[in-house]
Design a protein around this motif. Structure first.
Motif, PDB file in Angstrom:
ATOM      1  N   LYS A  79      -2.037  -4.413   0.085  1.00 47.60           N
ATOM      2  CA  LYS A  79      -3.445  -4.464  -0.788  1.00 47.60           C
ATOM      3  C   LYS A  79      -3.677  -5.576  -1.438  1.00 47.60           C
ATOM      4  O   LYS A  79      -2.737  -6.150  -1.701  1.00 47.60           O
ATOM      5  CB  LYS A  79      -3.421  -3.422  -1.802  1.00 47.60           C
ATOM      6  N   ARG A  89      -7.331  -4.329   2.789  1.00 46.06           N
ATOM      7  CA  ARG A  89      -6.212  -4.522   2.768  1.00 46.06           C
ATOM      8  C   ARG A  89      -5.483  -5.311   3.721  1.00 46.06           C
ATOM      9  O   ARG A  89      -6.179  -5.388   5.013  1.00 46.06           O
ATOM     10  CB  ARG A  89      -5.513  -2.863   3.666  1.00 46.06           C
ATOM     11  N   SER A 109       0.202  -1.477   5.181  1.00 46.05           N
ATOM     12  CA  SER A 109      -0.459  -2.026   4.777  1.00 46.05           C
ATOM     13  C   SER A 109      -0.744  -2.916   3.631  1.00 46.05           C
ATOM     14  O   SER A 109       0.380  -2.174   3.013  1.00 46.05           O
ATOM     15  CB  SER A 109      -2.308  -2.397   4.797  1.00 46.05           C
ATOM     16  N   HIS A 140       1.013  -1.380  -0.221  1.00 46.53           N
ATOM     17  CA  HIS A 140      -0.018  -0.089  -0.419  1.00 46.53           C
ATOM     18  C   HIS A 140       0.871   1.157  -0.135  1.00 46.53           C
ATOM     19  O   HIS A 140       1.414   1.048   1.140  1.00 46.53           O
ATOM     20  CB  HIS A 140      -0.824  -0.292   1.159  1.00 46.53           C
ATOM     21  N   TYR A 160      -9.109  -4.130  -5.846  1.00 41.78           N
ATOM     22  CA  TYR A 160      -9.071  -3.775  -4.498  1.00 41.78           C
ATOM     23  C   TYR A 160     -10.335  -4.492  -3.551  1.00 41.78           C
ATOM     24  O   TYR A 160     -11.024  -3.603  -4.005  1.00 41.78           O
ATOM     25  CB  TYR A 160      -8.405  -1.950  -4.816  1.00 41.78           C
TER      26      TYR A 160
END
Length: 183
Positions: A77, A87, A75, A70, A84
């Motif tokens: 993804k 996360r 985090s 990310h 998407y």
């Protein structure tokens, strides 16, 4: 006061042991997280491993999954079929759940060898169930995006904490000293 202490000695011992183990392991985990900052395994090694293993499981069962760092937060993804979906953060790696599980088992001590084997096998089971939980949650979020709140706030606890509860019950009833004393 002394008679109360004597009467509830085992309860007090459980609570103190649980708290000491939980706090001690939580401090060690926090130190691990602090040491992980800036490492090649983003955001930390275990979370990174969970993300890539979740991706592999999803791909194995026929989904096109991809994980990416990310760009704006610590985090990873998770993309499913190019979308998407979620996360994966540090809290998704189940380490805090394992710490809770271990603290309880140690507080309800059993034979040393049995305790160690149960801690190791139970932690492995929790880790695997957590991976399965992430896969189920990802598929659910992909297929039912409008149900994201219930999937994350109801399905997650039901799966991961349900497994921990079952392991605790198994421990208390079959392996701990208290289970043998009362059985």
């Amino acid at each position: 006061m002394k008679s109360l202490f004597i009467k509830y000695k085992s309860v007090i011992k459980f609570i103190l042991t649980f708290l000491l183990v939980y706090i001690g392991m939580s401090v060690v985990y926090k130190l691990y997280l602090n040491a992980s900052a800036g490492s090649q395994y983003y955001p930390d090694y275990v979370t990174n491993l969970v993300a890539y293993q979740s991706e592999a499981l999803l791909n194995t069962i026929g989904y096109n999954a991809k994980v990416l760092k990310h760009p704006e937060e610590p985090s990873i993804k998770l993309l499913l079929e190019g979308n998407y979906i979620a996360r994966i953060i540090e809290g998704c790696n189940a380490i805090s759940v394992v710490i809770l599980f271990m603290s309880f088992v140690v507080a309800f001590s059993g034979k040393l060898k049995t305790t160690i084997l149960f801690l190791l096998s139970g932690s492995a089971i929790i880790y695997v169930v957590n991976l399965i939980r992430i896969v189920i949650l990802s598929i659910g979020l992909y297929n039912y995006p409008s149900q994201s709140e219930i999937l994350h706030s109801v399905v997650f606890p039901a799966i991961i904490y349900g497994m921990v509860f079952l392991l605790w019950m198994l421990w208390v009833n079959k392996f701990s000293n208290i289970g043998k004393n009362n059985g």
